[in-house]
Design an enzyme around this catalytic site. Structure first.
Site, PDB file in Angstrom:
ATOM      1  N   CYS A  66       5.588   2.923   0.796  1.00 34.40           N
ATOM      2  CA  CYS A  66       5.254   2.075  -0.165  1.00 34.40           C
ATOM      3  C   CYS A  66       4.775   0.709  -0.169  1.00 34.40           C
ATOM      4  CB  CYS A  66       6.108   2.521  -1.342  1.00 34.40           C
ATOM      5  SG  CYS A  66       7.934   1.782  -0.963  1.00 34.40           S
ATOM      6  N   HIS A 123      11.733   1.353  -3.769  1.00 34.51           N
ATOM      7  CA  HIS A 123      10.363   1.769  -4.003  1.00 34.51           C
ATOM      8  C   HIS A 123       9.588   0.597  -4.627  1.00 34.51           C
ATOM      9  CE1 HIS A 123       7.100   4.692  -3.852  1.00 34.51           C
ATOM     10  NE2 HIS A 123       7.026   4.537  -5.105  1.00 34.51           N
ATOM     11  N   HIS A 135       0.980   3.763  -5.988  1.00 33.49           N
ATOM     12  CA  HIS A 135       1.837   3.808  -4.874  1.00 33.49           C
ATOM     13  C   HIS A 135       1.826   4.914  -3.752  1.00 33.49           C
ATOM     14  CE1 HIS A 135       4.808   6.946  -6.836  1.00 33.49           C
ATOM     15  NE2 HIS A 135       3.402   6.873  -7.602  1.00 33.49           N
TER      16      HIS A 135
END
Length: 166
Positions: A66, A123, A135
């Protein structure tokens, strides 16, 4: 009645043929009008990376995590560099309330299971508008998800804006 008259009324300055395939694709995915997909470099970049699998520590089209995805996206589309990790990207940003997010802001999450939840950022994605963000997802690779999805609404920590970005 002319079947094209509605199209002409909806977008008098552009005909339907002038939109790209990815404008249609992402407009449908994010429940937006095709005309609202204006940042062509952004959506072209997303289209190039679409469904590339997630790989922890990965940074190329054989697999990407990510934070590497947001690092590459921000560099290519917006022309600035950010640190490699989601935590360092978070520390770089000015925090932004969900209601004030705009396209290009980062969104941060703590996706550790609730039983062993520790503080921190695990994240990151890039906000696209209309509650959607792009993402690199462990399950789906590079994809678009909604902040309203239960998983993301439960793990959301903050939005962030890189001050040099705006």
């Amino acid at each position: 009645a002319n079947p094209n008259s509605k199209l002409a009324l909806a977008s008098p300055e552009k005909s339907i043929e002038s939109f790209t395939h990815f404008q249609f694709k992402f407009a449908m995915l994010m429940d937006r009008e095709v005309e609202s997909i204006k940042n062509l470099p952004l959506f072209s970049f997303i289209d190039e990376w679409w469904a590339i699998r997630y790989r922890y520590g990965g940074s190329d089209q054989n697999g990407i995590d990510c934070s590497s995805f947001t690092e590459k996206l921000l560099s290519k589309v917006y022309g600035f560099s950010v640190p490699r990790t989601s935590t360092d990207q978070f520390l770089l940003c000015n925090k932004v309330a969900t209601s004030n997010l705009v396209e290009g802001d980062l969104v941060f999450f703590n996706t550790r299971s609730t039983r062993r939840r520790r503080k921190g950022i695990t994240h990151v994605g890039l906000y696209l508008g209309n509650n959607y963000f792009v993402h690199s997802s462990v399950q789906d690779g590079v994809t678009i998800s909604s902040l309203a999805d239960e998983y993301y609404s439960n793990t959301f920590i903050s939005g962030g804006r890189i001050s040099s970005a705006r």
